[in-house]
Enzyme design. Structure first.
Site, short mmCIF file in Angstrom:
data_model
loop_
_atom_site.label_atom_id
_atom_site.label_comp_id
_atom_site.label_asym_id
_atom_site.label_seq_id
_atom_site.Cartn_x
_atom_site.Cartn_y
_atom_site.Cartn_z
N GLU A 112 0.85 -1.19 0.00
CA GLU A 112 0.00 0.00 0.00
C GLU A 112 0.88 1.23 0.00
OE1 GLU A 112 -2.24 3.13 2.59
OE2 GLU A 112 -0.28 2.18 2.89
N ARG A 156 -9.86 8.96 0.72
CA ARG A 156 -8.43 8.73 0.86
C ARG A 156 -8.02 7.75 -0.23
NH1 ARG A 156 -5.27 9.27 5.49
NH2 ARG A 156 -3.40 7.99 5.60
N ARG A 158 -5.44 5.52 -2.33
CA ARG A 158 -4.17 4.84 -2.14
C ARG A 158 -3.92 3.86 -3.28
NH1 ARG A 158 -3.20 8.46 0.65
NH2 ARG A 158 -2.37 8.52 2.76
#
Ligand SMILES: C[S@@+](CC[C@H](N)C(=O)[O-])C[C@H]1O[C@@H](n2cnc3c(N)ncnc32)[C@H](O)[C@@H]1O
Length: 349
Positions: A112, A156, A158
């Site tokens: 990640e 968010r 990622r």
């Protein structure tokens, strides 16, 4: 406990991966983290004190495992050799991930990182990562995912990389959830920090729009508002307000909780109560999907930093479930994804 698979937690921070992987039947057999404060928080929550600096750890002492998890710090690679593969990763923390993979050959590698990794160092960092994993015999899939699609009221984004020894990982199998809003996760009571009416401006209703991400920018703190050079009556335009001064409606979702923030200057507006207050530290952790009983660092500034550096737990959990379905559940695995030799992602940037 009947474990389904073993995994290792590298760059473990305060254990975002650990919560997600444990919840789907994973047994953590090794963890590593360099920061003493993070290690202490990890110990309090999981009863394990992580090993230290990964660069000093001999890969041969790591027990066998099925999945390698890592949210690693992003560093530039040397491109002197221009081969952009494993050899070029030396001197970076990604090299340490690679040497562990090379020796331990896990079935799955789950990485990640920030979305920007794709463009880092003009794309050569990402190319090197993909080519290195290919060079170690792995098929590589990657996708930018947003936590808002996993039942979390935070936008968010990622980059998620899944490298597999067998069939290619299919991101279409990862299940998304309908969105929730800030108001759904708010604390019922607490020592809330309200702003007085003179301290903020709520913009005119006609200008308030739900942004495509689900954010509802609805006002700004008067403090530090950048007015110079702004045309009259355009103060409502969000770009004139620096991020820490922006106020978001609780009927929408929250912007990304940043990794550098030490005081959590996030302000939320309740249209029903016509009040603006600061999001509590506890609510920040809820926006990352941490459980209510999570034991945080006793130092608030550190707790904010650790929160902003973590992974969003429900998102990793869904990815992990899909990995199990595709790679470990024998029946589904053979039915859905026949093993393909040499099926590697060729990275043409
Ligand atoms: C982006 S954070 C990962 C956070 C984690 N995924 C979580 O959910 O809390 C990267 C972590 O790598 C750690 N780190 C940096 N260099 C390291 C090293 N050489 N060995 C082990 N950990 C390291 C940092 O202290 C930081 O906590």
């Amino acid at each position: 406990m009947d474990y389904k698979f073993k995994y290792i937690d590298l760059f473990s921070g305060i254990g975002g991966f650990r919560f997600a992987m444990d919840s789907v039947g994973g047994e953590c057999v090794f963890s590593s983290e360099i920061n003493e404060y993070c290690k202490n928080v990890y110990l309090k929550n999981f009863g394990d004190y992580p090993n230290g600096d990964i660069t000093k750890i001999d890969e041969n002492i790591i027990p066998d495992f099925d999945i390698l998890c890592a949210g690693f710090p992003c560093q530039p690679f040397s491109i002197c050799g221009k081969k952009l593969g494993f050899e070029d990763t030396r001197g970076t923390l990604f090299f340490d991930i690679c040497r562990i993979i090379k020796t331990k050959k896990p079935r799955v590698v789950l990485l990640e990182n920030v979305k920007h990794l794709i463009h880092h160092n003009n794309g050569s960092t990402f190319r090197t990562i993909i080519n290195s994993l290919n060079g170690l015999g792995y098929n590589v899939s990657f996708k930018i995912l947003n936590s808002k699609d996993f039942g979390v009221a935070q936008s968010r984004e990622r980059i998620i990389i899944v490298a597999t020894l067998n069939s290619t990982f299919d991101f279409d199998d990862v299940k998304t959830t309908s969105p929730v809003h800030i108001k759904d996760i708010l604390d019922k009571d607490g020592n809330f920090e309200f702003l007085s009416k003179e301290e903020y401006t709520i913009i005119d209703k006609q200008y308030i729009k739900i942004q495509p991400t689900g954010l509802i920018f609805c006002g700004y703190r008067n403090k530090g508002t950048w007015k110079k050079g702004v045309r009259p009556n355009t103060e409502y335009l969000s770009r004139v307000h620096r991020q820490p001064n922006r106020i978001y409606s609780i009927n929408g979702i929250h912007p990304t909780i940043p990794s550098q923030e030490t005081s959590g200057r996030y302000w939320i507006y309740s249209p029903e109560e016509d009040t603006v207050r600061k999001l509590t530290l506890n609510e920040c952790y809820k926006l990352m999907g941490f459980p209510e009983n999570f034991v945080k660092d006793e130092n608030k500034a550190r707790a904010y930093l650790q929160c902003g550096n973590a992974v969003v737990i429900p998102m990793v959990k869904e990815i992990a479930k899909s990995i199990i379905r595709q790679q470990f559940d024998k029946h589904n695995y053979e039915k859905i994804r026949p093993v393909a030799n040499n099926r590697q992602l060729v990275c043409n940037f």
